[in-house]
Enzyme design. Structure first.
Site, PDB file in Angstrom:
ATOM      1  N   SER A   9       0.857  -1.196   0.000  1.00 10.69           N
ATOM      2  CA  SER A   9       0.000   0.000   0.000  1.00 10.69           C
ATOM      3  C   SER A   9       0.884   1.234   0.000  1.00 10.69           C
ATOM      4  O   SER A   9       1.629   1.486   0.960  1.00 10.69           O
ATOM      5  CB  SER A   9      -0.891   0.019   1.243  1.00 10.69           C
ATOM      6  OG  SER A   9      -1.375   1.329   1.417  1.00 10.69           O
ATOM      7  N   HIS A  34      -1.005  -1.262  -4.402  1.00 10.42           N
ATOM      8  CA  HIS A  34      -2.286  -0.970  -3.743  1.00 10.42           C
ATOM      9  C   HIS A  34      -2.392   0.534  -3.530  1.00 10.42           C
ATOM     10  O   HIS A  34      -1.534   1.150  -2.900  1.00 10.42           O
ATOM     11  CB  HIS A  34      -2.388  -1.728  -2.424  1.00 10.42           C
ATOM     12  CG  HIS A  34      -3.719  -1.579  -1.742  1.00 10.42           C
ATOM     13  ND1 HIS A  34      -4.834  -2.274  -2.124  1.00 10.42           N
ATOM     14  CD2 HIS A  34      -4.116  -0.792  -0.713  1.00 10.42           C
ATOM     15  CE1 HIS A  34      -5.865  -1.940  -1.351  1.00 10.42           C
ATOM     16  NE2 HIS A  34      -5.450  -1.031  -0.494  1.00 10.42           N
ATOM     17  N   ASP A  36      -4.616   3.615  -2.247  1.00 13.44           N
ATOM     18  CA  ASP A  36      -5.704   3.956  -1.325  1.00 13.44           C
ATOM     19  C   ASP A  36      -6.245   5.355  -1.599  1.00 13.44           C
ATOM     20  O   ASP A  36      -5.531   6.342  -1.445  1.00 13.44           O
ATOM     21  CB  ASP A  36      -5.198   3.882   0.123  1.00 13.44           C
ATOM     22  CG  ASP A  36      -5.030   2.460   0.588  1.00 13.44           C
ATOM     23  OD1 ASP A  36      -6.000   1.687   0.499  1.00 13.44           O
ATOM     24  OD2 ASP A  36      -3.914   2.108   1.037  1.00 13.44           O
ATOM     25  N   MET A  38      -8.869   8.141  -0.486  1.00 16.80           N
ATOM     26  CA  MET A  38      -9.714   8.570   0.644  1.00 16.80           C
ATOM     27  C   MET A  38     -10.204   9.987   0.399  1.00 16.80           C
ATOM     28  O   MET A  38      -9.451  10.837  -0.101  1.00 16.80           O
ATOM     29  CB  MET A  38      -8.910   8.526   1.943  1.00 16.80           C
ATOM     30  CG  MET A  38      -8.282   7.173   2.223  1.00 16.80           C
ATOM     31  SD  MET A  38      -7.491   7.155   3.827  1.00 16.80           S
ATOM     32  CE  MET A  38      -6.658   5.548   3.770  1.00 16.80           C
ATOM     33  N   HIS A  68      -8.220   1.135  -4.383  1.00 16.01           N
ATOM     34  CA  HIS A  68      -9.151   0.893  -3.278  1.00 16.01           C
ATOM     35  C   HIS A  68      -9.859   2.205  -2.996  1.00 16.01           C
ATOM     36  O   HIS A  68      -9.284   3.100  -2.390  1.00 16.01           O
ATOM     37  CB  HIS A  68      -8.347   0.383  -2.064  1.00 16.01           C
ATOM     38  CG  HIS A  68      -9.151   0.239  -0.813  1.00 16.01           C
ATOM     39  ND1 HIS A  68      -8.561   0.028   0.421  1.00 16.01           N
ATOM     40  CD2 HIS A  68     -10.491   0.267  -0.593  1.00 16.01           C
ATOM     41  CE1 HIS A  68      -9.509  -0.065   1.341  1.00 16.01           C
ATOM     42  NE2 HIS A  68     -10.679   0.089   0.757  1.00 16.01           N
ATOM     43  N   MET A  70     -12.117   4.522  -1.099  1.00 17.34           N
ATOM     44  CA  MET A  70     -12.803   4.813   0.157  1.00 17.34           C
ATOM     45  C   MET A  70     -13.440   6.181  -0.026  1.00 17.34           C
ATOM     46  O   MET A  70     -13.035   7.179   0.578  1.00 17.34           O
ATOM     47  CB  MET A  70     -11.799   4.788   1.322  1.00 17.34           C
ATOM     48  CG  MET A  70     -11.337   3.374   1.665  1.00 17.34           C
ATOM     49  SD  MET A  70      -9.819   3.334   2.609  1.00 17.34           S
ATOM     50  CE  MET A  70      -8.609   3.407   1.281  1.00 17.34           C
ATOM     51  N   MET A 139     -11.341  -5.906   4.887  1.00 18.19           N
ATOM     52  CA  MET A 139     -10.566  -4.991   5.723  1.00 18.19           C
ATOM     53  C   MET A 139     -10.314  -5.667   7.065  1.00 18.19           C
ATOM     54  O   MET A 139     -11.248  -6.157   7.709  1.00 18.19           O
ATOM     55  CB  MET A 139     -11.342  -3.688   5.963  1.00 18.19           C
ATOM     56  CG  MET A 139     -11.567  -2.810   4.744  1.00 18.19           C
ATOM     57  SD  MET A 139     -10.062  -2.332   3.884  1.00 18.19           S
ATOM     58  CE  MET A 139      -9.173  -1.436   5.154  1.00 18.19           C
ATOM     59  N   ASP A 177      -6.557  -6.477   3.929  1.00 20.78           N
ATOM     60  CA  ASP A 177      -5.943  -5.143   3.987  1.00 20.78           C
ATOM     61  C   ASP A 177      -5.990  -4.602   5.412  1.00 20.78           C
ATOM     62  O   ASP A 177      -7.075  -4.350   5.948  1.00 20.78           O
ATOM     63  CB  ASP A 177      -6.733  -4.222   3.038  1.00 20.78           C
ATOM     64  CG  ASP A 177      -6.162  -2.806   2.942  1.00 20.78           C
ATOM     65  OD1 ASP A 177      -5.128  -2.531   3.573  1.00 20.78           O
ATOM     66  OD2 ASP A 177      -6.770  -1.988   2.220  1.00 20.78           O
TER      67      ASP A 177
HETATM   68  C1  DX5 Z   1      -6.468   1.624   5.307  1.00 18.23           C
HETATM   69  C2  DX5 Z   1      -5.916   1.274   3.941  1.00 18.23           C
HETATM   70  C3  DX5 Z   1      -4.799   0.343   3.934  1.00 18.23           C
HETATM   71  C4  DX5 Z   1      -3.570   0.798   4.685  1.00 18.23           C
HETATM   72  C5  DX5 Z   1      -2.910  -0.420   5.226  1.00 18.23           C
HETATM   73  O1  DX5 Z   1      -7.676   2.280   5.162  1.00 18.23           O
HETATM   74  O2  DX5 Z   1      -6.935   0.703   3.139  1.00 18.23           O
HETATM   75  O3  DX5 Z   1      -4.464  -0.073   2.617  1.00 18.23           O
HETATM   76  O4  DX5 Z   1      -2.663   1.483   3.901  1.00 18.23           O
HETATM   77  O5  DX5 Z   1      -1.850  -0.008   6.003  1.00 18.23           O
HETATM   78  P1  DX5 Z   1      -1.104  -0.989   7.002  1.00 18.23           P
HETATM   79  O6  DX5 Z   1      -0.577  -2.139   6.209  1.00 18.23           O
HETATM   80  O7  DX5 Z   1      -0.054  -0.119   7.577  1.00 18.23           O
HETATM   81  O8  DX5 Z   1      -2.130  -1.457   8.026  1.00 18.23           O
HETATM   82 ZN    ZN Z   2      -6.424  -0.194   1.176  1.00 17.41          ZN
END
Ligand code: DX5
Ligand code: ZN
Length: 231
Positions: A9, A34, A36, A38, A68, A70, A139, A177
């Site tokens: 990620s 990956h 992310d 947000m 991903h 969010m 998750m 994840d």
């Molecule tokens: C959280 C993200 C993850 C995050 C995971 O909302 O979706 O992808 O980056 O981070 P670690 O591996 O540090 O838990």
């Molecule tokens: Zn993620």
């Protein structure tokens, strides 16, 4: 042995030199980027959008990019990520008004589609759309931040999803994840996951002697995965 894939990620990468970070982690043996996304609305944090995805493609990143989402709503941004070079696009059912439509939209845009389940989200969202899903992402933390601890009840949920996938005969990846590290990845794989997102568990371990590469942490994760089914 399942086709295990490591998906670092980039949330935990150094954003000031993101292209180099992604090059290094893929050269070190990781499989999938990956990514992310947000929106400070569906989750209380704000990250990156299609421009950054496109910049990685223009930089020369050829590995699959696993976007991903969010964000809420989801449909408006799906074609933008497809044009920006996303391979997978996954989203949370709570953030979509019309699940079936959003999944179809992702495939119609030429990407692989996935649904993401928060720790307390029921698996019943899969009931009528399994044939429209290429990836199921569980998750193992509440979404919004890297560096949180793995929630152990995810293991039982992974076993349940593994059964659903195997019984369906469909080709669906099972990704996990949040809080994935060298010391729990084998247990997570044994529960049925085949795709492992790790942010702080990988990007926290660049080694100077490696020229900021991630060879040793990626090798340790692969080594742990090699033990699955043998102990
Ligand atoms: C959280 C993200 C993850 C995050 C995971 O909302 O979706 O992808 O980056 O981070 P670690 O591996 O540090 O838990
Ligand atoms: Zn993620």
């Amino acid at each position: 042995m399942p086709d295990y894939q490591l998906a670092p990620s980039i949330l935990s990468a150094n954003f000031a030199r993101l292209g180099e970070e992604v090059d290094n982690v893929i050269a070190s043996g990781a499989d999938i980027v990956h990514f992310d996304v947000m929106d400070n609305h569906y989750v209380p944090n704000l990250t990156i959008g299609p421009l950054v995805c496109e910049a990685l493609r223009n930089h020369g990143v050829s590995a699959p990019i696993d976007v991903h989402l969010m964000v809420k709503p989801v449909d408006r941004i799906i074609p933008d990520f497809a044009s920006a070079g996303a391979s997978y696009i996954t989203f949370h059912p709570e953030a979509a008004d019309h699940l079936d439509r959003s999944l179809s939209l992702i495939r119609d845009c030429g990407c692989l589609a996935g649904l993401v389940f928060n720790p307390a989200t029921p698996l019943s969202f899969l009931d009528h759309v399994l044939d429209k899903v290429d990836m199921i992402l569980l998750m193992s933390v509440n979404p919004g931040f890297g560096g949180q601890s793995f929630i152990p009840s995810t293991l039982g949920k992974l076993q349940q999803v593994r059964q659903i996938i195997d019984r369906s005969g469909l080709k669906i990846r099972l990704e996990v994840d949040g809080g994935v590290k060298v010391d729990n990845i084998a247990e997570i794989a044994a529960a049925g996951a085949d795709t492992f997102v790790a942010g702080s568990g990988i990007f926290g371990f660049a080694s100077d002697s490696d020229n900021n590469r991630y060879d040793s942490i990626v090798a340790k994760m692969r080594g742990a995965l090699d033990t699955v089914g043998t102990v």
